[in-house]
Design a protein around this motif. Structure first.
Motif, PDB file in Angstrom:
ATOM      1  N   TYR A 232       0.811  -1.215   0.000  1.00 32.89           N
ATOM      2  CA  TYR A 232       0.000   0.000   0.000  1.00 32.89           C
ATOM      3  C   TYR A 232       0.852   1.276   0.000  1.00 32.89           C
ATOM      4  O   TYR A 232       0.357   2.355   0.347  1.00 32.89           O
ATOM      5  CB  TYR A 232      -0.923   0.019   1.217  1.00 32.89           C
ATOM      6  N   GLY A 233       2.107   1.166  -0.398  1.00 35.18           N
ATOM      7  CA  GLY A 233       3.017   2.306  -0.317  1.00 35.18           C
ATOM      8  C   GLY A 233       2.516   3.551  -1.023  1.00 35.18           C
ATOM      9  O   GLY A 233       2.657   4.679  -0.517  1.00 35.18           O
ATOM     10  N   GLU A 234       1.903   3.372  -2.204  1.00 34.67           N
ATOM     11  CA  GLU A 234       1.430   4.528  -2.959  1.00 34.67           C
ATOM     12  C   GLU A 234       0.179   5.137  -2.348  1.00 34.67           C
ATOM     13  O   GLU A 234      -0.240   6.229  -2.759  1.00 34.67           O
ATOM     14  CB  GLU A 234       1.160   4.126  -4.411  1.00 34.67           C
ATOM     15  N   ARG A 235      -0.410   4.448  -1.392  1.00 38.48           N
ATOM     16  CA  ARG A 235      -1.631   4.955  -0.755  1.00 38.48           C
ATOM     17  C   ARG A 235      -1.339   5.656   0.576  1.00 38.48           C
ATOM     18  O   ARG A 235      -2.264   6.055   1.276  1.00 38.48           O
ATOM     19  CB  ARG A 235      -2.610   3.806  -0.535  1.00 38.48           C
ATOM     20  N   PHE A 236      -0.067   5.776   0.922  1.00 43.35           N
ATOM     21  CA  PHE A 236       0.352   6.548   2.104  1.00 43.35           C
ATOM     22  C   PHE A 236       0.885   7.865   1.558  1.00 43.35           C
ATOM     23  O   PHE A 236       2.016   7.941   1.096  1.00 43.35           O
ATOM     24  CB  PHE A 236       1.401   5.771   2.888  1.00 43.35           C
ATOM     25  N   ILE A 237       0.077   8.922   1.605  1.00 44.75           N
ATOM     26  CA  ILE A 237       0.325  10.112   0.788  1.00 44.75           C
ATOM     27  C   ILE A 237       0.701  11.348   1.592  1.00 44.75           C
ATOM     28  O   ILE A 237       0.631  12.475   1.082  1.00 44.75           O
ATOM     29  CB  ILE A 237      -0.913  10.416  -0.088  1.00 44.75           C
ATOM     30  N   HIS A 238       1.142  11.169   2.836  1.00 48.05           N
ATOM     31  CA  HIS A 238       1.573  12.332   3.620  1.00 48.05           C
ATOM     32  C   HIS A 238       2.724  11.911   4.526  1.00 48.05           C
ATOM     33  O   HIS A 238       3.039  10.724   4.654  1.00 48.05           O
ATOM     34  CB  HIS A 238       0.407  12.907   4.436  1.00 48.05           C
ATOM     35  N   ARG A 239       3.331  12.906   5.153  1.00 48.53           N
ATOM     36  CA  ARG A 239       4.423  12.619   6.089  1.00 48.53           C
ATOM     37  C   ARG A 239       3.888  11.828   7.278  1.00 48.53           C
ATOM     38  O   ARG A 239       2.676  11.807   7.559  1.00 48.53           O
ATOM     39  CB  ARG A 239       5.045  13.925   6.556  1.00 48.53           C
ATOM     40  N   THR A 240       4.799  11.226   8.032  1.00 48.79           N
ATOM     41  CA  THR A 240       4.403  10.410   9.169  1.00 48.79           C
ATOM     42  C   THR A 240       4.077  11.242  10.398  1.00 48.79           C
ATOM     43  O   THR A 240       3.302  10.798  11.251  1.00 48.79           O
ATOM     44  CB  THR A 240       5.499   9.377   9.487  1.00 48.79           C
ATOM     45  N   GLY A 241       4.629  12.439  10.505  1.00 42.04           N
ATOM     46  CA  GLY A 241       4.334  13.200  11.717  1.00 42.04           C
ATOM     47  C   GLY A 241       4.770  14.642  11.661  1.00 42.04           C
ATOM     48  O   GLY A 241       5.538  15.066  10.788  1.00 42.04           O
ATOM     49  N   HIS A 242       4.281  15.395  12.626  1.00 44.85           N
ATOM     50  CA  HIS A 242       4.584  16.818  12.773  1.00 44.85           C
ATOM     51  C   HIS A 242       4.745  17.142  14.244  1.00 44.85           C
ATOM     52  O   HIS A 242       4.146  16.487  15.120  1.00 44.85           O
ATOM     53  CB  HIS A 242       3.446  17.669  12.189  1.00 44.85           C
ATOM     54  N   GLY A 243       5.535  18.161  14.532  1.00 43.21           N
ATOM     55  CA  GLY A 243       5.679  18.610  15.906  1.00 43.21           C
ATOM     56  C   GLY A 243       4.391  19.226  16.422  1.00 43.21           C
ATOM     57  O   GLY A 243       3.490  19.586  15.653  1.00 43.21           O
ATOM     58  N   ILE A 244       4.317  19.354  17.736  1.00 42.67           N
ATOM     59  CA  ILE A 244       3.140  19.949  18.370  1.00 42.67           C
ATOM     60  C   ILE A 244       3.579  20.683  19.628  1.00 42.67           C
ATOM     61  O   ILE A 244       4.551  20.300  20.276  1.00 42.67           O
ATOM     62  CB  ILE A 244       2.092  18.865  18.699  1.00 42.67           C
ATOM     63  N   GLY A 245       2.888  21.752  19.936  1.00 42.68           N
ATOM     64  CA  GLY A 245       3.210  22.543  21.122  1.00 42.68           C
ATOM     65  C   GLY A 245       2.149  23.602  21.300  1.00 42.68           C
ATOM     66  O   GLY A 245       0.986  23.294  21.507  1.00 42.68           O
ATOM     67  N   THR A 246       2.531  24.874  21.176  1.00 43.58           N
ATOM     68  CA  THR A 246       1.557  25.953  21.257  1.00 43.58           C
ATOM     69  C   THR A 246       0.697  26.016  19.998  1.00 43.58           C
ATOM     70  O   THR A 246      -0.324  26.701  19.975  1.00 43.58           O
ATOM     71  CB  THR A 246       2.241  27.306  21.470  1.00 43.58           C
ATOM     72  N   THR A 247       1.123  25.329  18.959  1.00 44.50           N
ATOM     73  CA  THR A 247       0.300  25.117  17.768  1.00 44.50           C
ATOM     74  C   THR A 247       0.245  23.614  17.498  1.00 44.50           C
ATOM     75  O   THR A 247       1.110  22.864  17.951  1.00 44.50           O
ATOM     76  CB  THR A 247       0.879  25.845  16.535  1.00 44.50           C
ATOM     77  N   THR A 248      -0.757  23.188  16.725  1.00 43.79           N
ATOM     78  CA  THR A 248      -0.889  21.755  16.489  1.00 43.79           C
ATOM     79  C   THR A 248      -0.002  21.252  15.362  1.00 43.79           C
ATOM     80  O   THR A 248       0.175  20.037  15.228  1.00 43.79           O
ATOM     81  CB  THR A 248      -2.359  21.387  16.197  1.00 43.79           C
ATOM     82  N   HIS A 249       0.566  22.153  14.559  1.00 43.49           N
ATOM     83  CA  HIS A 249       1.549  21.772  13.541  1.00 43.49           C
ATOM     84  C   HIS A 249       2.739  22.706  13.655  1.00 43.49           C
ATOM     85  O   HIS A 249       2.603  23.928  13.468  1.00 43.49           O
ATOM     86  CB  HIS A 249       0.963  21.875  12.122  1.00 43.49           C
ATOM     87  N   GLU A 250       3.916  22.156  13.954  1.00 45.04           N
ATOM     88  CA  GLU A 250       5.149  22.932  14.028  1.00 45.04           C
ATOM     89  C   GLU A 250       6.326  21.968  13.894  1.00 45.04           C
ATOM     90  O   GLU A 250       6.140  20.746  13.982  1.00 45.04           O
ATOM     91  CB  GLU A 250       5.210  23.699  15.356  1.00 45.04           C
ATOM     92  N   PRO A 251       7.544  22.468  13.652  1.00 42.35           N
ATOM     93  CA  PRO A 251       8.700  21.570  13.605  1.00 42.35           C
ATOM     94  C   PRO A 251       8.866  20.854  14.943  1.00 42.35           C
ATOM     95  O   PRO A 251       8.444  21.372  15.980  1.00 42.35           O
ATOM     96  CB  PRO A 251       9.870  22.520  13.332  1.00 42.35           C
ATOM     97  N   PRO A 252       9.476  19.632  14.894  1.00 45.66           N
ATOM     98  CA  PRO A 252      10.084  18.943  13.752  1.00 45.66           C
ATOM     99  C   PRO A 252       9.048  18.122  12.975  1.00 45.66           C
ATOM    100  O   PRO A 252       7.972  17.799  13.483  1.00 45.66           O
ATOM    101  CB  PRO A 252      11.088  18.009  14.428  1.00 45.66           C
ATOM    102  N   TYR A 253       9.412  17.759  11.746  1.00 47.10           N
ATOM    103  CA  TYR A 253       8.540  16.969  10.883  1.00 47.10           C
ATOM    104  C   TYR A 253       9.176  15.614  10.608  1.00 47.10           C
ATOM    105  O   TYR A 253      10.370  15.526  10.299  1.00 47.10           O
ATOM    106  CB  TYR A 253       8.265  17.715   9.579  1.00 47.10           C
TER     107      TYR A 253
END
Length: 378
Positions: free
Chosen positions: A301-322
Motif C-alpha cells: 500500500y506504499g502509494e496509498r500513504f500520501i503524507h508525512r508520518t508526523g509533525h511537531g506539536i506545542g503551542t500550535t498543532t503543527h510545528e517543527p520537527p517533521y
C-alpha cells in the motif's frame, strides 16, 4: 478504559519567559544571526506570554539582540495590555502612536547591517517597511534559521501536552458510545467538539470525521454525508488545552468491518507501532517516517500513504520537527510530535492511527493511550 486527566499545571511565571528569551537570543547568535524579530503569533506568545486581542495592520515587534534588553515595540493603545502580560517584567516596552512611522522607531533597535531572523507570521508590509527603514539589513525566516526554537519542551510544557492528550483520550472513549449510523458527519464532529471542551479544551481546532469514501481524503472536513452501516470512519480531532495542543486519530467501523478494512487497519496499526518504536534520542526524524512507511510499502500500500508520518506539536498543532524523508534533524529528549501513518483507498475508505509522543532518554512515551485496535460502533 477510564481516562483521568492530570491536574492543571502551574501557570508559567515571568522567569519562564525571561529564560526563553535568553535562550532564543543565544540560539540566534549560534545560528549566525544578529537577533530576532518576533511579530504576533505563536512565537510571541511562547516568548512573552503576550497575545494581542486583535492582530491588525499596526506593527507589534519583539526585538531580541545580544546588545540590549528584550524590547517590545507596540502601538500606544495596546501598551496597557502588554504591561499586564506575564512576561512583561522581562521586557522593555516602547510604544508608537498613530501618526508616527513605526518603521523609523524600529530602525533605532536594529543595526544597519544586521542579519535578523524574523517570525513567519510577519506581514509582508512590515518586512518591506523594515527593509526600507534599515538599509543594508537582511532577514531570514525563523522556520528556516531556527526551526527547533520551540521544539524541545520543558517539564511544564510536557505537563500541558500530557493533559491535552489525556483529554483527547477521554473524548475518544466517550465518542465510541455515540451513535454513528444514520447521522451526518457534522453531527459526530459536533459531538467531538463538545466533548473536547467538556474535558478542558479552551479551543477546538479541528474535528475530522471522514466516513466511507470521504475517509480517503486525509484532510476531509466533516460534511453532510450520512454515515452508513459498514463505513470505516476516520476520526481526527484536537485543539488547545492550557495553551498546548492535542491531536489524535483513530479509525472505527460502523457495524462489522469488511475483510479489506480489517487488513488495511492492521497494516496501519503495525506501521504506527513501528514508527513509535523507531523514536529514540539521536535518531534522525526521517527514520521515524521510514520505519512506518516500510511496513505499509511491504504490505503493498506504499502509494496509498500520501503524507508525512508526523509533525511537531506545542503551542500550535503543527510545528517543527517533521517526520518526513530528508529531515535529518536528530531527535532530542523533550521533542513532541505525532506518529500518524495512513492508507487511503480512493472511492472506498481510509485508515489513520495517530498518537502524540515525546522523546525520552531511552525512546518514546505516548501521550495518547487509547486502544489502537479497530473498534466497532453503532
Amino acid at each position: 478504559m477510564t481516562v483521568t486527566p492530570p491536574p492543571a499545571p502551574a501557570p508559567f511565571a515571568a522567569h519562564d519567559y525571561a529564560d526563553r528569551m535568553r535562550r532564543a537570543t543565544a540560539d540566534a547568535s549560534e545560528a549566525g544571526l544578529d537577533g530576532l524579530l518576533v511579530t504576533p503569533g505563536p512565537d510571541l506568545v511562547w516568548l512573552t506570554g503576550y497575545q494581542p486581542t486583535a492582530i491588525t495592520e499596526r506593527m507589534t515587534l519583539l526585538v531580541l539582540t545580544q546588545d540590549r534588553d528584550p524590547t517590545l515595540l507596540v502601538p500606544t493603545l495596546e501598551r496597557p495590555d502588554v504591561e499586564r502580560a506575564v512576561g512583561a517584567p522581562s521586557l522593555l516596552v516602547e510604544d508608537w502612536a498613530d501618526g508616527e512611522d513605526p518603521f523609523v522607531r524600529a530602525s533605532e533597535l536594529i543595526r544597519a547591517d544586521a542579519t535578523m531572523g524574523i517570525a513567519d507570521s510577519a506581514w509582508a508590509m512590515h518586512l518591506l517597511g523594515l527593509q526600507d527603514a534599515v538599509p543594508g539589513s537582511s532577514y531570514r525566516s525563523l522556520t528556516q534559521c531556527l526551526p527547533m526554537l520551540r521544539a524541545v519542551k520543558d517539564a511544564s510544557e510536557l505537563a500541558r501536552l500530557a493533559a491535552a492528550g489525556a483529554a483527547a483520550d477521554a473524548t475518544y472513549e466517550q465518542i465510541l458510545g455515540v451513535r454513528f449510523a444514520g447521522r451526518r458527519e457534522t453531527d459526530v464532529a459536533a459531538d467531538l467538539a463538545r466533548l473536547l471542551r467538556e474535558h478542558g479544551h479552551e479551543q477546538v481546532d479541528f474535528t475530522v470525521v471522514g466516513s466511507g469514501p470521504n475517509g480517503a481524503n486525509p484532510h476531509h472536513e466533516a460534511g453532510e454525508r450520512t454515515i452508513e452501516v459498514g463505513d470505516a470512519v476516520v476520526l481526527d480531532f484536537g485543539g488547545l488545552m492550557y495553551g498546548y495542543g492535542s491531536d489524535t486519530s483513530r479509525t472505527v467501523c460502523v457495524g462489522e468491518p469488511s475483510a479489506l478494512v480489517r487488513e488495511v487497519h492492521d497494516v496501519v496499526r503495525l506501521a504506527q507501532q513501528a514508527g513509535v518504536d523507531a523514536v529514540r534520542p539521536g535518531v534522525a526524524c526521517q527514520e521515524v517516517d521510514r520505519a512506518a512507511r516500510t511496513v505499509i510499502t511491504d504490505a503493498g500500500y506504499g502509494e496509498r500513504f500520501i503524507h508525512r508520518t508526523g509533525h511537531g506539536i506545542g503551542t500550535t498543532t503543527h510545528e517543527p520537527p517533521y517526520m518526513i524523508e530528508g529531515e535529518e534533524q536528530p531527535l532530542v529528549p523533550g521533542m513532541c510530535f505525532s506518529v500518524e501513518p495512513g492508507v487511503y483507498l480512493a472511492g472506498q475508505f481510509g485508515v489513520r492511527i495517530e498518537d502524540i509522543v515525546t522523546v525520552t532518554e531511552t525512546g518514546a512515551k505516548r501521550l495518547n493511550n487509547t486502544d489502537r485496535e479497530l473498534r466497532v460502533v453503532d
